[in-house]
Design an enzyme around this catalytic site. Structure first.
Site, short mmCIF file in Angstrom:
data_model
loop_
_atom_site.label_atom_id
_atom_site.label_comp_id
_atom_site.label_asym_id
_atom_site.label_seq_id
_atom_site.Cartn_x
_atom_site.Cartn_y
_atom_site.Cartn_z
N GLN A 40 25.64 -5.99 -5.29
CA GLN A 40 26.35 -7.02 -6.06
C GLN A 40 27.71 -6.50 -6.49
O GLN A 40 27.82 -5.50 -7.19
CB GLN A 40 25.54 -7.45 -7.29
CG GLN A 40 26.15 -8.67 -7.98
CD GLN A 40 25.41 -9.06 -9.23
OE1 GLN A 40 25.47 -8.37 -10.23
NE2 GLN A 40 24.71 -10.19 -9.18
N ARG A 59 26.75 -15.47 -6.29
CA ARG A 59 25.89 -15.80 -7.42
C ARG A 59 26.64 -16.68 -8.41
O ARG A 59 27.79 -16.39 -8.77
CB ARG A 59 25.40 -14.54 -8.13
CG ARG A 59 24.20 -14.82 -9.05
CD ARG A 59 23.69 -13.59 -9.74
NE ARG A 59 22.27 -13.75 -10.07
CZ ARG A 59 21.65 -13.08 -11.03
NH1 ARG A 59 22.30 -12.20 -11.76
NH2 ARG A 59 20.37 -13.26 -11.26
N ARG A 98 12.57 -8.76 -14.72
CA ARG A 98 11.77 -7.86 -15.54
C ARG A 98 10.46 -7.45 -14.86
O ARG A 98 9.99 -6.33 -15.03
CB ARG A 98 11.45 -8.51 -16.89
CG ARG A 98 12.66 -8.73 -17.78
CD ARG A 98 12.22 -9.30 -19.12
NE ARG A 98 13.34 -9.71 -19.94
CZ ARG A 98 13.87 -10.92 -19.93
NH1 ARG A 98 13.39 -11.83 -19.13
NH2 ARG A 98 14.88 -11.21 -20.71
N TYR A 104 31.52 -13.58 -16.34
CA TYR A 104 32.42 -12.54 -15.87
C TYR A 104 33.62 -13.16 -15.14
O TYR A 104 33.81 -14.37 -15.16
CB TYR A 104 31.66 -11.52 -15.04
CG TYR A 104 30.59 -10.82 -15.87
CD1 TYR A 104 30.93 -10.09 -17.00
CD2 TYR A 104 29.23 -10.94 -15.55
CE1 TYR A 104 29.96 -9.48 -17.79
CE2 TYR A 104 28.27 -10.33 -16.34
CZ TYR A 104 28.63 -9.61 -17.46
OH TYR A 104 27.67 -9.03 -18.25
#
Length: 366
Positions: free
Chosen positions: A99, A233, A323, A186
């Site tokens: 990524q 993404r 997770r 971001y």
């Protein structure tokens, strides 16, 4: 659950199942110089039972760094460090994308010594990043982000070049492809949204102009390494980091049509993963499926059963888990045999740390 365990062809890349290990920042790179290391390679190789792994967000430049000890992909030393991971994952029979990340305004000079940059000189309210300043328990210390400098046209062109070079470096390091991080507040997401992008030039104003940055980056990356190795993404329903924008759904739908023209491998939807988070309505998924012909990925606190239903309804093609992979390196196998799951052993080990504790010491199911 037949479909989630079925094989899948990701634009020529054969995946053994439809489980995706989602990107999760862990801040374990070696210092100085933010170099990936053998401990990280062990961590990812342990989880190679996923159909595909997307690495933690990896900065394309020092300027693009927003948190301490996150790995980079802009130096030869970092490229060599990442080879440890790609070799280990491939030897374990896995596939892995890197990524590519630029945090934009979500940074502080306490992290990298530089003033943040962004589409506009507007600070992200109530937003913090972390450093490690020698706390006795090794915990991260959170510091507020600083006011960014508005990017010039030269800055924009330079960042596009950095994404391209990062993608080339990732391929040199042995990755199967790259994911362009356009989500979670971001830099690319900042260009997409009206509340963070106040520009009046060709990169701001209308929706058509606000998507220009992500399209130029994606087109350049796809040209450099191949569209079949390029994913993006997006996070249409996530608004933290002061990113609430009433036009974002329309903007992302417009972007999806343009990304479809570039024939990239996939769009990866980053969906909120807290208990009372907004759910993506099926209507949105249906329209996105119409707009974008290739692979669609959904990640965000889903059970395997919920993922299976989305797959059966042909609304998505791969399901991301975060997770659960963090604590269960053999997560797909545990799901298959209905085995008990490991839980997070110590929240203090989520970010940072120099040894295996809370990182590579989660047991496999016997």
């Amino acid at each position: 659950m037949n479909k989630i365990f079925s094989e899948y062809n990701l634009n020529g890349i054969e995946l053994k199942n439809r489980f995706l290990m989602a990107p999760m920042t862990r801040s374990r790179s070696s210092q100085p110089a933010d170099v990936p290391n053998s401990l990280m390679a062990e961590y990812y190789a342990q989880r190679a039972s996923a159909g595909i792994i997307i690495t933690e967000a990896t900065q394309i430049s020092l300027q693009g760094m927003g948190y301490a000890k996150t790995p980079g992909i802009y130096s030869q030393e970092q490229i060599e460090g990442w080879k440890l991971t790609t070799n280990a994952v491939h030897n374990a029979g896995g596939k892995i994308f890197l990524q590519l990340w630029h945090v934009g305004r979500v940074s502080s000079s306490k992290v990298n010594g530089l003033q943040p940059i962004g589409p506009s000189a507007k600070i992200a309210k109530d937003t913090s990043v972390y450093i490690f300043d020698g706390a006795p328990n090794g915990d991260a210390t959170f510091v507020p982000v600083e006011e960014p400098r508005e990017m010039s046209k030269s800055d924009i062109k330079n960042v596009i070049k950095e994404f391209v070079q990062g993608a080339k470096n990732a391929i040199e390091a042995g990755f199967d492809g790259v994911e362009i991080h356009g989500a979670n507040g971001y830099l690319i997401d900042q260009f997409l949204r009206t509340n963070s992008n106040l520009r009046t030039d060709e990169y701001g104003g209308s929706k058509e102009k606000r998507i220009q940055f992500i399209i130029e980056i994606t087109e350049a990356v796809a040209k450099a390494i191949g569209s079949q190795k390029t994913g993006v993404r997006l996070s249409p329903f996530i608004s933290f980091k002061d990113m609430n924008d009433p036009e974002i759904l329309e903007t992302i739908m417009l972007a999806s049509k343009e990304l479809n023209k570039l024939d990239i491998a996939y769009i990866h939807l980053c969906e909120a993963d807290w208990d009372d988070a907004p759910q993506i309505p099926n209507e949105f998924r249906t329209v996105l499926r119409t707009n974008f012909k290739n692979t669609i990925i959904a990640t965000g606190n889903k059970t395997p059963e919920e993922g299976e239903q989305l797959l059966q309804e042909n609304l998505v093609d791969l399901i991301g888990f975060g997770r659960k992979f963090l604590t269960n390196p053999d997560y797909p196998e545990r799901v298959k045999v209905n085995a008990p799951m490991n839980e997070i052993s110590d929240n203090h080990t989520l970010f940072g740390g120099g040894d295996k504790r809370g990182y590579t010491d989660y047991p496999f199911y016997n």
